[in-house]
Design an enzyme around this catalytic site. Structure first.
Site, PDB file in Angstrom:
ATOM      1  N   MET A  89       0.870  -1.184   0.000  1.00 17.39           N
ATOM      2  CA  MET A  89       0.000   0.000   0.000  1.00 17.39           C
ATOM      3  C   MET A  89       0.901   1.226   0.000  1.00 17.39           C
ATOM      4  O   MET A  89       1.762   1.376   0.860  1.00 17.39           O
ATOM      5  CB  MET A  89      -0.927  -0.028   1.226  1.00 17.39           C
ATOM      6  CG  MET A  89      -1.843   1.177   1.336  1.00 17.39           C
ATOM      7  SD  MET A  89      -3.013   1.271  -0.056  1.00 17.39           S
ATOM      8  CE  MET A  89      -3.184   3.057  -0.220  1.00 17.39           C
ATOM      9  N   GLU A  90       0.625   2.103  -0.968  1.00 19.77           N
ATOM     10  CA  GLU A  90       1.531   3.208  -1.274  1.00 19.77           C
ATOM     11  C   GLU A  90       1.402   4.391  -0.327  1.00 19.77           C
ATOM     12  O   GLU A  90       1.402   5.542  -0.767  1.00 19.77           O
ATOM     13  CB  GLU A  90       1.275   3.650  -2.712  1.00 19.77           C
ATOM     14  CG  GLU A  90      -0.114   4.281  -2.990  1.00 19.77           C
ATOM     15  CD  GLU A  90      -1.203   3.298  -3.355  1.00 19.77           C
ATOM     16  OE1 GLU A  90      -1.111   2.116  -2.966  1.00 19.77           O
ATOM     17  OE2 GLU A  90      -2.169   3.711  -4.039  1.00 19.77           O
TER      18      GLU A  90
ATOM     19  N   TYR B  91      -5.954  -2.635 -13.160  1.00 19.50           N
ATOM     20  CA  TYR B  91      -4.498  -2.795 -13.191  1.00 19.50           C
ATOM     21  C   TYR B  91      -4.026  -3.224 -14.578  1.00 19.50           C
ATOM     22  O   TYR B  91      -3.191  -2.578 -15.199  1.00 19.50           O
ATOM     23  CB  TYR B  91      -4.050  -3.890 -12.211  1.00 19.50           C
ATOM     24  CG  TYR B  91      -4.173  -3.546 -10.755  1.00 19.50           C
ATOM     25  CD1 TYR B  91      -5.395  -3.599 -10.104  1.00 19.50           C
ATOM     26  CD2 TYR B  91      -3.060  -3.184 -10.008  1.00 19.50           C
ATOM     27  CE1 TYR B  91      -5.509  -3.310  -8.760  1.00 19.50           C
ATOM     28  CE2 TYR B  91      -3.167  -2.891  -8.650  1.00 19.50           C
ATOM     29  CZ  TYR B  91      -4.391  -2.958  -8.035  1.00 19.50           C
ATOM     30  OH  TYR B  91      -4.496  -2.660  -6.706  1.00 19.50           O
TER      31      TYR B  91
ATOM     32  N   HIS C   3       6.213  -1.110  -7.588  1.00 18.76           N
ATOM     33  CA  HIS C   3       4.838  -0.677  -7.840  1.00 18.76           C
ATOM     34  C   HIS C   3       4.434   0.426  -6.848  1.00 18.76           C
ATOM     35  O   HIS C   3       3.955   1.494  -7.258  1.00 18.76           O
ATOM     36  CB  HIS C   3       3.905  -1.889  -7.732  1.00 18.76           C
ATOM     37  CG  HIS C   3       2.456  -1.574  -7.887  1.00 18.76           C
ATOM     38  ND1 HIS C   3       1.783  -1.721  -9.076  1.00 18.76           N
ATOM     39  CD2 HIS C   3       1.543  -1.110  -7.009  1.00 18.76           C
ATOM     40  CE1 HIS C   3       0.528  -1.349  -8.922  1.00 18.76           C
ATOM     41  NE2 HIS C   3       0.351  -0.991  -7.668  1.00 18.76           N
ATOM     42  N   GLU C   4       4.641   0.169  -5.566  1.00 18.94           N
ATOM     43  CA  GLU C   4       4.237   1.166  -4.566  1.00 18.94           C
ATOM     44  C   GLU C   4       5.050   2.451  -4.730  1.00 18.94           C
ATOM     45  O   GLU C   4       4.521   3.555  -4.567  1.00 18.94           O
ATOM     46  CB  GLU C   4       4.371   0.606  -3.149  1.00 18.94           C
ATOM     47  CG  GLU C   4       3.650  -0.726  -2.888  1.00 18.94           C
ATOM     48  CD  GLU C   4       2.232  -0.803  -3.426  1.00 18.94           C
ATOM     49  OE1 GLU C   4       1.577   0.244  -3.544  1.00 18.94           O
ATOM     50  OE2 GLU C   4       1.765  -1.924  -3.756  1.00 18.94           O
TER      51      GLU C   4
ATOM     52  N   GLU D 267      -3.999   2.766 -10.936  1.00 21.06           N
ATOM     53  CA  GLU D 267      -3.354   1.450 -11.003  1.00 21.06           C
ATOM     54  C   GLU D 267      -2.788   1.116 -12.381  1.00 21.06           C
ATOM     55  O   GLU D 267      -1.728   0.513 -12.481  1.00 21.06           O
ATOM     56  CB  GLU D 267      -4.314   0.360 -10.517  1.00 21.06           C
ATOM     57  CG  GLU D 267      -4.732   0.514  -9.047  1.00 21.06           C
ATOM     58  CD  GLU D 267      -3.566   0.493  -8.046  1.00 21.06           C
ATOM     59  OE1 GLU D 267      -2.466   0.029  -8.406  1.00 21.06           O
ATOM     60  OE2 GLU D 267      -3.778   0.957  -6.907  1.00 21.06           O
TER      61      GLU D 267
ATOM     62  N   HIS E 190       3.612   4.603  -7.438  1.00 23.25           N
ATOM     63  CA  HIS E 190       2.427   5.354  -6.998  1.00 23.25           C
ATOM     64  C   HIS E 190       2.793   6.734  -6.434  1.00 23.25           C
ATOM     65  O   HIS E 190       1.921   7.597  -6.327  1.00 23.25           O
ATOM     66  CB  HIS E 190       1.685   4.589  -5.905  1.00 23.25           C
ATOM     67  CG  HIS E 190       0.661   3.610  -6.396  1.00 23.25           C
ATOM     68  ND1 HIS E 190      -0.347   3.964  -7.268  1.00 23.25           N
ATOM     69  CD2 HIS E 190       0.457   2.295  -6.107  1.00 23.25           C
ATOM     70  CE1 HIS E 190      -1.117   2.883  -7.493  1.00 23.25           C
ATOM     71  NE2 HIS E 190      -0.641   1.864  -6.807  1.00 23.25           N
TER      72      HIS E 190
ATOM     73  N   ASP F  74     -14.518  -2.397  -2.206  1.00 26.80           N
ATOM     74  CA  ASP F  74     -13.806  -3.638  -1.868  1.00 26.80           C
ATOM     75  C   ASP F  74     -14.373  -4.824  -2.644  1.00 26.80           C
ATOM     76  O   ASP F  74     -13.669  -5.797  -2.911  1.00 26.80           O
ATOM     77  CB  ASP F  74     -13.887  -3.926  -0.365  1.00 26.80           C
ATOM     78  CG  ASP F  74     -13.038  -2.944   0.446  1.00 26.80           C
ATOM     79  OD1 ASP F  74     -12.115  -2.335  -0.131  1.00 26.80           O
ATOM     80  OD2 ASP F  74     -13.320  -2.782   1.648  1.00 26.80           O
TER      81      ASP F  74
HETATM   82  N1  BES Z   1      -3.205   0.719  -3.774  1.00 24.32           N
HETATM   83  C1  BES Z   1      -3.087  -0.673  -3.974  1.00 24.32           C
HETATM   84  C2  BES Z   1      -3.755  -1.494  -2.903  1.00 24.32           C
HETATM   85  C3  BES Z   1      -5.228  -1.214  -2.720  1.00 24.32           C
HETATM   86  C4  BES Z   1      -6.055  -0.929  -3.786  1.00 24.32           C
HETATM   87  C5  BES Z   1      -5.776  -1.269  -1.470  1.00 24.32           C
HETATM   88  C6  BES Z   1      -7.408  -0.668  -3.580  1.00 24.32           C
HETATM   89  C7  BES Z   1      -7.105  -1.011  -1.268  1.00 24.32           C
HETATM   90  C8  BES Z   1      -7.938  -0.706  -2.334  1.00 24.32           C
HETATM   91  C9  BES Z   1      -1.625  -1.096  -4.090  1.00 24.32           C
HETATM   92  O1  BES Z   1      -0.832  -0.164  -4.743  1.00 24.32           O
HETATM   93  C10 BES Z   1      -1.578  -2.330  -4.938  1.00 24.32           C
HETATM   94  O2  BES Z   1      -1.985  -2.233  -6.053  1.00 24.32           O
HETATM   95  N2  BES Z   1      -1.076  -3.431  -4.413  1.00 24.32           N
HETATM   96  C11 BES Z   1      -0.912  -4.644  -5.171  1.00 24.32           C
HETATM   97  C12 BES Z   1       0.505  -4.701  -5.669  1.00 24.32           C
HETATM   98  C13 BES Z   1       0.704  -5.358  -7.001  1.00 24.32           C
HETATM   99  C14 BES Z   1      -0.205  -4.899  -8.089  1.00 24.32           C
HETATM  100  C15 BES Z   1       2.153  -5.234  -7.425  1.00 24.32           C
HETATM  101  C16 BES Z   1      -1.239  -5.804  -4.263  1.00 24.32           C
HETATM  102  O3  BES Z   1      -1.530  -5.569  -3.088  1.00 24.32           O
HETATM  103  O4  BES Z   1      -1.197  -6.936  -4.683  1.00 24.32           O
HETATM  104 ZN    ZN Z   2      -1.278  -0.115  -6.842  1.00 26.81          ZN
END
Ligand code: BES
Ligand code: ZN
Length: 591
Positions: A262-263, A375, A287-288, A310, A291, A367
């Site tokens: 989480m970024e 993505y 990735h983070e 994303e 962001h 959610d």
């Molecule tokens: N910001 C997201 C995580 C997120 C998105 C949390 C929506 C809550 C709601 C984070 O940057 C993310 O995309 N994490 C991915 C990483 C992967 C794509 C490299 C994960 O958690 O798998």
């Molecule tokens: Zn992300």
């Protein structure tokens, strides 16, 4: 303006909160944050001000002089929570809400010591994206409602508090046995980037701009795994321009953290499942980091524009990977993403509105809408724009995109206008409107071929004809190569094939979480019983939804393992993060 975000009661006509001053006590015994939030308005306002809350207990609301202000609860919405309605007298510049959080706050996980690496101290962390900040702070909880903040956190000794902010002074708290940590976030952020964690934390500097925080037990492994962060930062700055958040620190979390990463600005949160011991899963850190520009500087206006966050970030993540590890590595990563996209589209159905890039999620819990579509379909569109404009032109475009919109939150339409202005003709050429507004995957999706990819996919496709990997060669495969291979195998394998795979490659003992997960999905789908104990063990060890959801779904979808799925969930539900628990209850049809 009226309400502008399907997931918030915020209305800027009523006033706009631009700074929040927090003073909170972290009470582990009660699983509560308790204290006050001073909300400062951009301009003085009067009349009704509606704030987002979820499960907050409000003790009172006052103006800056301490005079009580009238307030009431609006009607609770199952997705949005309960609006806190405050009546502002003429020319109000700030208001103070005194409140405490609920032990069930959806944004918070209160961990008993047993659920930490050290096992001695409790732990607390927040996860506010997408719409959980309102369970921690009464606020205008929309990504457009950016604010700066300062915070005072009182925590029991000997615990340490960290935040996605600049740390300030640390001193004794008011009560004996407590310490007061102060923080300041001078750059404006959307509420979903508010973050804190409290636990037995230590840290180590990795380079002048980055430090890793974690529990002492994980410090050595974490420092090794992410030692190359500086190279990533340099690569990212080449793509986007200067890093504007001062420091890039990160926190390696307890296993129940529900995401890979989480970024949170200045303090990315990372799952401990990345600690493979060989730096093979650091793409999540890249990735983070990416962001920091796409997401944290240029932010999606609402969850309907989530692909802007994303899709661009996955694109940048893979550009960083390409620069650091070469085009072949990038090709494999893109193919893993493509597999994920195929599965996501299959799950939703190819004509589901959730397969559009710009979505309409009014009435849908973010959610629940979460998937790889924003993505990976987003990545494909950005990569297609890059291929069509040419890398040089596109890189200039990306830099000016960041410059133009930094510290603002934008809609998909605003992006489309900027694209038309800066790269005229390109949107038409790639059929961008079809990508953005139509369901499914357009037929001009770019591909990222490589000899390695062709070889691995061919080898996997030949499984049913008796083709097998040479054990000596496959022993040296990278984590990406294993993922490509396992994802290319038939979903349901005969028992003797499972035996061969596991005995030859020791997959059940795999220490790399991605390889292990891909194997366990095959084993579960093939109803290969010898591996069930490892599956249930894994489901009790990790809290990352990327692993939990598909495994539970695979078990639950099969009659023979349905009871096992329920039993495993019941045994672990207490340990899962509230967001993960809710997601799994939907899969397991627990009302
Ligand atoms: N910001 C997201 C995580 C997120 C998105 C949390 C929506 C809550 C709601 C984070 O940057 C993310 O995309 N994490 C991915 C990483 C992967 C794509 C490299 C994960 O958690 O798998
Ligand atoms: Zn992300």
């Amino acid at each position: 303006m009226a309400r502008f975000d399907p997931h918030s009661f915020a209305d800027f006509d009523q006033g706009r909160v631009t700074h929040i001053g927090l003073d909170l006590t972290v009470d582990f015994a009660a699983s509560q944050l308790r204290g006050s939030a001073i909300l400062t308005l951009a301009a003085t306002a009067d009349g009704l001000l509606e704030l987002d809350t979820r499960d907050l207990h409000v003790e009172g609301v006052t103006d800056a002089a301490g005079n009580e202000l009238p307030w009431s609860w609006g009607e609770t919405d199952p997705i949005l929570g309960t609006p806190l309605r405050v009546e502002l007298p003429a020319a109000t510049g700030a208001l103070t809400v005194t409140y405490h959080t609920s032990p069930d706050a959806s944004a918070l996980q209160w961990l008993a010591p047993e659920l930490t690496a050290g096992g001695q101290h409790p732990y607390l962390f927040s996860q506010c994206q997408a719409i959980h900040a309102r369970a921690v702070i009464p606020c205008q909880d929309s990504p457009r409602a950016r604010f700066t903040y300062d915070a005072r956190l009182t925590v029991p000794e000997p615990l340490t508090a960290v935040m996605a902010a600049a740390p300030g002074e640390v001193g004794p708290g008011r009560e004996p046995g407590t310490r007061l940590f102060t923080f300041r976030m001078p750059q404006s952020v959307p509420p979903y980037l508010f973050a804190l964690a409290v636990g037995n934390l230590v840290s180590r500097d990795l380079d002048p701009r980055s430090r890793v925080y974690t529990e002492p037990e994980l410090l050595e492994a974490s420092a090794y795994e992410f030692a190359e962060v500086d190279g990533m930062l340099t690569a990212a700055e080449q793509i986007f321009g200067p890093y504007l958040w001062d420091r890039f620190d990160f926190l390696v979390m307890p296993p129940s953290f529900p995401y890979g990463g989480m970024e949170n600005p200045r303090l990315t949160f990372l799952t401990p499942t990345l600690l493979a011991g060989d730096r093979s899963l650091v793409n999540v850190l890249a990735h983070e980091l990416a962001h920091s520009w796409t997401g944290n500087l240029v932010t999606n206006a609402t969850m309907d524009d989530f692909w802007l966050n994303e899709g661009f970030t996955v694109w940048a993540e893979r550009r960083i990977l390409e620069q650091l590890s070469g085009t072949e590595a990038m090709s494999l990563a893109a193919a893993i993403g493509r597999n994920g996209l195929r599965d996501a589209i299959t799950q939703f159905g190819a004509d589901s509105p959730l397969t559009k890039l710009e979505t309409d999620t009014k009435g849908i819990d973010p959610d629940e809408a979460y998937s790889l579509v924003p993505y990976e379909k987003g990545f494909l569109l950005v990569a297609l724009l890059e291929q069509t404009a040419g890398r040089q032109r596109f890189d200039a475009f990306v830099k000016s995109y960041i410059q133009e919109f930094q510290f603002t939150s934008i809609t998909t339409a605003e992006f489309e206008q900027f694209l038309a202005r800066e790269l005229p003709g390109v949107a038409e050429k790639v059929r961008a409107p079809e990508w953005i507004h139509q369901v499914g995957l357009p037929d001009n999706a770019p591909e990222f071929p490589s000899t390695r990819l062709t070889y691995l996919q061919g080898l996997a496709a030949g499984w049913s004809n008796g083709q097998r990997p040479d054990p000596r060669q496959a022993g040296d495969w990278s984590a990406e190569e294993w993922q490509i291979y396992l994802q290319g195998l038939p979903r349901r394998l005969p028992q003797e094939d499972c035996v061969w795979l596991d005995e030859t490659f020791g997959l059940t003992q795999q220490g790399n979480a991605e390889i292990l997960f891909n194997w366990l999905v095959i084993a579960a789908g093939s109803q290969y019983e010898p591996v069930y104990p490892r599956i249930t063990e894994f489901l009790g060890q990790v809290g990352r939804m990327k692993y939990l959801k598909p495994l539970y779904k695979t078990l639950y979808d099969r009659e023979s393992t349905r009871a096992l799925a329920r039993k495993t969930f019941d045994a672990n539900a207490d340990r899962y993060h509230p967001i993960a628990r809710a997601g799994l209850e939907r899969i397991l049809e627990i009302a």
